[in-house]
Motif scaffolding. Structure first.
Motif, PDB file in Angstrom:
ATOM      1  N   LEU A 627      62.708  35.349  37.586  1.00 51.78           N
ATOM      2  CA  LEU A 627      63.329  34.648  38.709  1.00 51.78           C
ATOM      3  C   LEU A 627      64.130  35.606  39.582  1.00 51.78           C
ATOM      4  O   LEU A 627      64.078  35.549  40.817  1.00 51.78           O
ATOM      5  N   LEU A 628      64.863  36.520  38.934  1.00 51.97           N
ATOM      6  CA  LEU A 628      65.668  37.485  39.690  1.00 51.97           C
ATOM      7  C   LEU A 628      64.780  38.471  40.438  1.00 51.97           C
ATOM      8  O   LEU A 628      65.122  38.914  41.536  1.00 51.97           O
ATOM      9  N   LEU A 629      63.644  38.821  39.854  1.00 48.34           N
ATOM     10  CA  LEU A 629      62.686  39.689  40.551  1.00 48.34           C
ATOM     11  C   LEU A 629      62.219  39.021  41.832  1.00 48.34           C
ATOM     12  O   LEU A 629      62.223  39.643  42.912  1.00 48.34           O
ATOM     13  N   ALA A 630      61.814  37.763  41.740  1.00 52.04           N
ATOM     14  CA  ALA A 630      61.318  37.057  42.919  1.00 52.04           C
ATOM     15  C   ALA A 630      62.410  36.883  43.962  1.00 52.04           C
ATOM     16  O   ALA A 630      62.157  36.962  45.173  1.00 52.04           O
ATOM     17  N   ALA A 631      63.649  36.666  43.500  1.00 48.54           N
ATOM     18  CA  ALA A 631      64.757  36.413  44.419  1.00 48.54           C
ATOM     19  C   ALA A 631      65.337  37.695  45.017  1.00 48.54           C
ATOM     20  O   ALA A 631      66.252  37.639  45.837  1.00 48.54           O
ATOM     21  N   ASP A 793      62.173  31.066  53.911  1.00 44.92           N
ATOM     22  CA  ASP A 793      62.610  29.751  53.446  1.00 44.92           C
ATOM     23  C   ASP A 793      62.509  29.634  51.927  1.00 44.92           C
ATOM     24  O   ASP A 793      63.273  28.890  51.306  1.00 44.92           O
ATOM     25  N   ALA A 794      61.559  30.367  51.355  1.00 46.52           N
ATOM     26  CA  ALA A 794      61.384  30.341  49.893  1.00 46.52           C
ATOM     27  C   ALA A 794      62.315  31.310  49.176  1.00 46.52           C
ATOM     28  O   ALA A 794      62.316  31.358  47.947  1.00 46.52           O
ATOM     29  N   ALA A 795      63.103  32.089  49.944  1.00 37.16           N
ATOM     30  CA  ALA A 795      64.033  33.070  49.367  1.00 37.16           C
ATOM     31  C   ALA A 795      63.304  34.088  48.499  1.00 37.16           C
ATOM     32  O   ALA A 795      63.717  34.383  47.374  1.00 37.16           O
ATOM     33  N   ARG A 796      62.191  34.629  49.042  1.00 36.29           N
ATOM     34  CA  ARG A 796      61.404  35.649  48.350  1.00 36.29           C
ATOM     35  C   ARG A 796      61.325  36.885  49.248  1.00 36.29           C
ATOM     36  O   ARG A 796      60.366  37.044  50.010  1.00 36.29           O
ATOM     37  N   PRO A 797      62.319  37.765  49.168  1.00 31.80           N
ATOM     38  CA  PRO A 797      62.419  38.858  50.140  1.00 31.80           C
ATOM     39  C   PRO A 797      61.282  39.880  50.072  1.00 31.80           C
ATOM     40  O   PRO A 797      60.874  40.410  51.097  1.00 31.80           O
ATOM     41  N   LEU A 798      60.784  40.196  48.860  1.00 34.75           N
ATOM     42  CA  LEU A 798      59.706  41.187  48.784  1.00 34.75           C
ATOM     43  C   LEU A 798      58.446  40.652  49.463  1.00 34.75           C
ATOM     44  O   LEU A 798      57.792  41.373  50.231  1.00 34.75           O
ATOM     45  N   LYS A 802      56.509  42.165  52.829  1.00 31.01           N
ATOM     46  CA  LYS A 802      55.083  42.481  52.883  1.00 31.01           C
ATOM     47  C   LYS A 802      54.414  41.772  54.062  1.00 31.01           C
ATOM     48  O   LYS A 802      53.542  42.340  54.728  1.00 31.01           O
ATOM     49  N   ALA A 803      54.808  40.517  54.306  1.00 24.96           N
ATOM     50  CA  ALA A 803      54.227  39.787  55.433  1.00 24.96           C
ATOM     51  C   ALA A 803      54.632  40.426  56.760  1.00 24.96           C
ATOM     52  O   ALA A 803      53.807  40.565  57.676  1.00 24.96           O
ATOM     53  N   LEU A 804      55.893  40.852  56.874  1.00 25.64           N
ATOM     54  CA  LEU A 804      56.340  41.525  58.101  1.00 25.64           C
ATOM     55  C   LEU A 804      55.614  42.855  58.285  1.00 25.64           C
ATOM     56  O   LEU A 804      55.238  43.240  59.399  1.00 25.64           O
ATOM     57  N   GLU A 805      55.417  43.571  57.175  1.00 29.71           N
ATOM     58  CA  GLU A 805      54.678  44.833  57.251  1.00 29.71           C
ATOM     59  C   GLU A 805      53.260  44.593  57.749  1.00 29.71           C
ATOM     60  O   GLU A 805      52.756  45.317  58.623  1.00 29.71           O
ATOM     61  N   ALA A 806      52.603  43.564  57.207  1.00 30.49           N
ATOM     62  CA  ALA A 806      51.240  43.261  57.636  1.00 30.49           C
ATOM     63  C   ALA A 806      51.212  42.860  59.109  1.00 30.49           C
ATOM     64  O   ALA A 806      50.285  43.238  59.854  1.00 30.49           O
ATOM     65  N   ALA A 807      52.230  42.111  59.545  1.00 35.80           N
ATOM     66  CA  ALA A 807      52.290  41.718  60.958  1.00 35.80           C
ATOM     67  C   ALA A 807      52.469  42.945  61.846  1.00 35.80           C
ATOM     68  O   ALA A 807      51.837  43.070  62.909  1.00 35.80           O
ATOM     69  N   LEU A 836      66.543  45.921  49.279  1.00 39.53           N
ATOM     70  CA  LEU A 836      66.087  45.896  47.886  1.00 39.53           C
ATOM     71  C   LEU A 836      66.175  47.271  47.232  1.00 39.53           C
ATOM     72  O   LEU A 836      65.895  47.404  46.035  1.00 39.53           O
ATOM     73  N   ASP A 837      66.557  48.285  48.015  1.00 40.08           N
ATOM     74  CA  ASP A 837      66.569  49.665  47.557  1.00 40.08           C
ATOM     75  C   ASP A 837      65.157  50.125  47.184  1.00 40.08           C
ATOM     76  O   ASP A 837      64.971  50.977  46.312  1.00 40.08           O
ATOM     77  N   ALA A 838      64.151  49.543  47.871  1.00 42.43           N
ATOM     78  CA  ALA A 838      62.746  49.882  47.626  1.00 42.43           C
ATOM     79  C   ALA A 838      62.385  51.116  48.432  1.00 42.43           C
ATOM     80  O   ALA A 838      61.673  51.047  49.446  1.00 42.43           O
ATOM     81  N   GLN A 839      62.852  52.267  47.974  1.00 41.55           N
ATOM     82  CA  GLN A 839      62.714  53.496  48.768  1.00 41.55           C
ATOM     83  C   GLN A 839      61.269  53.975  48.873  1.00 41.55           C
ATOM     84  O   GLN A 839      60.895  54.615  49.860  1.00 41.55           O
ATOM     85  N   TRP A 840      60.439  53.662  47.898  1.00 41.51           N
ATOM     86  CA  TRP A 840      59.020  54.011  48.016  1.00 41.51           C
ATOM     87  C   TRP A 840      58.395  53.280  49.194  1.00 41.51           C
ATOM     88  O   TRP A 840      57.653  53.859  49.982  1.00 41.51           O
TER      89      TRP A 840
END
Length: 934
Positions: A627-631, A793-798, A802-807, A836-840
């Protein structure tokens, strides 16, 4: 008398002072029997009060090894007039008066509460906790000692283990890996000057040549020296001359330690020896009340013998109880009794204690020598069979190893054609199941089914077999037997309903969802107005699971509520309650109700800790981690992975947890850490067969993405069988990778699945997934932006990033006039990755957009420091602030709605990041940071 140990004593005293100053430490003191280990530690503990520390002392006992936690329970009992309700609650739990449902691990539950109690006691005052004779302690006690040793930096606690070189079990060897060489005190034999000093002190003068020669034969063992000199004194063989030299007057002297001890005991009256033999049955330390019970004597009748034994140096006071001055003295008394006599005495003591309603473990302790003797002809007396029937369930929960031994002998000695023996066999199968011997549990249950005709007992045996078959993957073979059982005469509605539930559960294990649904529904119909909480609760559980598998998440929720209303408060249904609550958490998460999901998981975690269900605790922790991963709470998710040791989890849970950690580390560019988690998961993945673990599959795919092998990354995802309940995140990644390599057919197939999943669904992330896959298929940036809004709206930032990147990519690949839109989407995506500190992902996205000629990326802040106050995560910062306030781990857990284990993990991380060694140091660092910040 302590002689020749000044260096060792100074070290221990210094460590006590460190504990008083808030710096905890774990210490091991080892050496041969009689070498003075306990005397050394007691001498050090004598300084504890002046240092401001409380002292708790318990000891292992060879007779008590099959019974859990007795040394720690003895150590932590409060000796004041008023009793400590916390310790009493733990004793009541182990005694079976609290939660003790089938399958409950009472020892594990008590262990959790003992660890919390130690934390609370250390909050009151710094503490020294000693476990003497650790080599005889049960495995649960050793496990608790090990966990405390790993957390001593968080407590003002000096944890001391005192043990002999042998026996050295594997769990004891592991303690020497936890405790560093600098915290080990190995006592060797006394050097000659110390030997002479000790003999002089004992004999009252400088030893002469002959006495010195005899002392040299004692090989520097202080106990032998003490017994030797005392034996000579009792025989009036010592004489002090005018120069103060002690000479021998010529008499036979004991030439070994056992002989010296025997000489001491030989000076006692026979009445005193008789009382001491009874005391030896009870252990090294014993309750005077128990001694009164087993000897059937009054305290007044025992007092002369006890006073004589204390005057002779055989017994010493031990808090409110008595104890043999040294375990070897008790062993000498115990071993001098012939085996047959000893067994008879144990049986008589057990009967007396049972008649006095003594705690289960005290009675069991007296019965165990009967079943461990090499003489297999010793039968279980009829009264003990009746006692076992009454206490089997709590005994299995508290001490399954002891329960196996006692029940096995009881089943052997009774005929196998009556209800009593059938019930004993049923409990024996439960005991084998409790120790993890599933194959033997199934064999016992099947053998009993051939003989037993009582329907209640038979249904219980069928339940055990179904549970065993579910674990071994052989459920299908037992379905004909269950169906045949339904046709047997004499069944009542509740019997039929329970059998229908077992059939439904079997179909569920086999993945035959429609059949599971049909039989669970039939079970509820069979019950009608009949009340049976077990059958109703399990039938509703199967129906809720069916709804989850079908993706009918909203429909599962009322089934959970109905089931929990049925099982609530029933100790026998604790495990079912836990499964319902964990699945409810998963369902809330699937509905994007993250707050409700975390609350349900927290409730499951609290109940699992309270009842000792480590398996369910690990499942609840795993649910929280996912749950924390998704959030997007990745630091908190990583902390959850470490809470329960891997060797105590189900292999699928291990794979899922390390999959979560690997996903986070890969996204953060911490490739080595990610691969370490994958390596650990690989060790367990072979044990789960073809079982699907979504997080591990995603992590393995990410590993290939890091290796710039998108085709292989996609192959990992598409290898999941189409019938599996693949999560939406996995479907989204499959569509993304397929679009990346131009595999339009796969994108179209995934889009069709996503569209079907989202049809008539109001769940935000499902609708977002359908938009995302369609946007990838059609390369439509507007639709991808709508998907990003849905993931918001689903509170799923990752997923949103990804959707913004694809856009952004879709905009960049379109007309030149869309570069502004591409830059905006790119900027928004990179901000989310940075949060998210997703530096990769940040580095990957910047490189990608440089290729598109969009060179001016945003300047983002991310956590670069790995040490010091600024490296703390938000959760660690909150916990550090509460540590500064002086709150204990359990208090912090209550304040933040976390598990105490999770808080402990966070505190360990805080100590490592700050480079400090205690909670006091955390407060000091906080003050320094605040001062530096102005």
């Amino acid at each position: 008398m302590l002689v020749g140990r000044d260096g060792e004593l100074s070290r221990l005293v210094a460590w006590i002072r460190d504990a008083a100053a808030g710096r905890g430490r774990a210490v091991l003191v080892d050496g041969e029997p009689g070498i003075g280990k306990s005397a050394l530690v007691r001498a050090a503990c004598a300084t504890a009060a002046d240092a401001g520390c409380q002292v708790f002392w318990g000891a292992g006992d060879e007779l008590g090894q099959p019974l859990p936690l007795l040394p720690l329970l003895d150590a932590l009992q409060v000796t004041q007039v008023t009793r400590d309700p916390r310790r009493d609650a733990i004793s009541e739990l182990l005694g079976g008066s609290a939660v003790a449902g089938k399958g409950a691990d009472l020892a594990a539950a008590a262990a959790e509460q003992l660890i919390t109690l130690v934390d609370e006691l250390c909050q009151d005052e710094p503490a020294v906790l000693v476990v003497d004779e650790l080599q005889w302690a049960d495995r649960t006690t050793v496990a608790v000692w090990s966990r405390l040793a790993r957390s001593v930096r968080q407590l003002p606690l000096l944890l001391i283990g005192v043990l002999r070189p042998v026996p050295r079990r594997d769990d004891l060897r592991s303690l020497f890996r936890i405790v560093g060489p600098a915290e080990r005190v190995r006592l060797g034999r006394l050097a000659e000057p110390a030997v002479l000093e000790l003999v002089a002190a004992l004999a009252g003068g400088k030893p002469g040549a002959e006495l010195a020669r005899l002392a040299d034969d004692a090989a520097g063992n202080p106990l032998y020296l003490t017994e030797l000199v005392d034996a000579l004194a009792r025989s009036s063989c010592l004489e002090v001359d005018t120069a103060g030299v002690v000479e021998l007057t010529g008499a036979a002297t004991p030439d070994s330690l056992p002989e010296a001890i025997a000489d001491r005991l030989g000076f006692l009256t026979e009445a005193a020896r008789g009382v001491l033999r009874a005391a030896a049955l009870l252990g090294v330390g014993f309750s005077v009340a128990d001694l009164v019970t087993v000897t059937n004597s009054s305290l007044a009748e025992l007092l002369p013998a006890l006073d004589e034994a204390r005057a002779a140096g055989v017994l010493v006071a031990a808090g409110d109880d008595l104890a043999f001055r040294h375990p070897l003295i008790r062993t000498a008394l115990y071993d001098e009794m012939p085996t047959a006599v000893r067994i008879a005495w144990h049986q008589a003591a057990a009967w007396a204690l049972a008649e006095a309603s003594a705690p289960v473990e005290r009675v069991a302790r007296q019965l165990l020598p009967m079943v461990s003797t090499t003489d297999s002809r010793v039968p279980v007396p009829p009264w003990a069979v009746r006692w076992l029937l009454d206490v089997a369930t709590p005994l299995i929960g508290q001490a399954p190893v002891a329960a196996v031994a006692l029940l096995r002998r009881a089943v052997r000695d009774a005929p196998l054609d009556d209800t009593v023996t059938g019930t004993l066999a049923c409990r024996l199968a439960d005991a084998y199941y409790g120790v993890g011997n599933v194959a033997q549990a199934e064999r016992i249950a099947l053998r009993a089914l051939d003989r037993v005709r009582d329907p209640d007992v038979r249904v219980d045996l069928y339940t055990t077999v179904v549970q065993c078959r579910g674990l071994t993957g052989c459920s299908a073979d037992f379905l004909p037997e269950l169906n045949n059982a339904l046709t047997q005469p004499g069944l009542q509605a509740r019997h039929r309903a329970r059998l229908l539930v077992l059939i439904a559960r079997t179909h569920r294990y086999l993945g035959e969802i429609d059949d599971a649904d049909r039989f669970a529904t039939a079970a509820l119909a069979e019950l009608g107005p009949v009340e049976d909480r077990w059958a109703t609760g399990w039938a509703l559980h199967v129906l809720s699971f069916v709804a989850m598998v079908r993706g009918e998440w909203a429909g599962a929720l009322p089934l959970f509520e109905r089931a929990m209303a049925v099982v609530r408060g029933d100790p026998a249904l604790t495990d079912l309650t836990l499964q319902l609550r964990i699945n409810q958490s998963v369902t809330f998460g699937a509905l994007d109700r993250h707050t409700d999901a975390l609350a349900a998981a927290a409730q499951a975690r609290e109940l699992a800790e309270r009842t000792g269900s480590v398996a369910r605790l690990s499942q609840a922790q795993s649910a929280v981690g996912q749950l924390l991963l998704a959030a997007g709470r990745w630091d908190d998710a990583l902390a959850e992975v470490d809470v329960v040791a891997d060797d105590r989890k189900d292999p699928a849970v291990v794979c899922g947890d390390h999959g979560v950690a690997a996903i986070i580390h890969f996204h953060r560019g911490e490739t080595a850490a990610a691969r370490r988690h994958l390596d650990i998961a690989a060790l367990y993945s072979e044990r789960i067969g073809d079982q699907f673990v979504e997080c591990l599959v995603r992590a393995c795919s990410l590993a290939f993405e890091h290796a710039s092998a998108p085709e292989r990354a996609l192959a990992v995802l598409t290898a999941v069988p189409a019938g599996e309940d693949a999560g939406e995140e996995l479907l989204g990644d499959t569509a993304r990778l397929a679009a990346t390599i131009g595999d339009v057919r796969t994108v179209a197939a995934i889009e069709a699945r996503a569209r079907a999943i989202a049809a008539e669904s109001a769940i935000p992330h499902r609708r977002a997934l359908a938009l995302y896959c369609r946007g990838l298929l059609e390369r439509d940036p507007t639709m991808l932006l709508r998907a990003a809004d849905g993931y918001r709206d689903a509170a799923r930032p990752l997923s949103r990033a990804k959707a913004l990147e694809a856009a952004a990519i879709a905009f960049a690949e379109a007309r030149a006039e869309d570069r502004g839109s591409a830059r905006a989407a790119f900027t928004h995506a990179i901000d989310l990755y940075a949060e998210l500190d997703a530096q990769w992902d940040v580095a990957r996205l910047r490189a990608l957009f440089r290729a598109f000629g969009i060179r001016r990326g945003p300047k983002v802040k991310h956590r670069q420091v790995t040490h010091g106050w600024d490296s703390l995560t938000p959760t660690e910062g909150r916990i550090a602030a509460l540590v500064v306030e002086g709150l204990s781990n359990p208090q912090i857990a209550g304040r933040l709605y976390l598990s105490p284990r999770t808080v402990g993990t966070h505190v360990s991380h805080i100590l490592s990041k700050l480079g400090v060694h205690s909670r006091i140091d955390i407060a000091r660092e906080a003050a320094r940071h605040q001062s530096a910040s102005g």
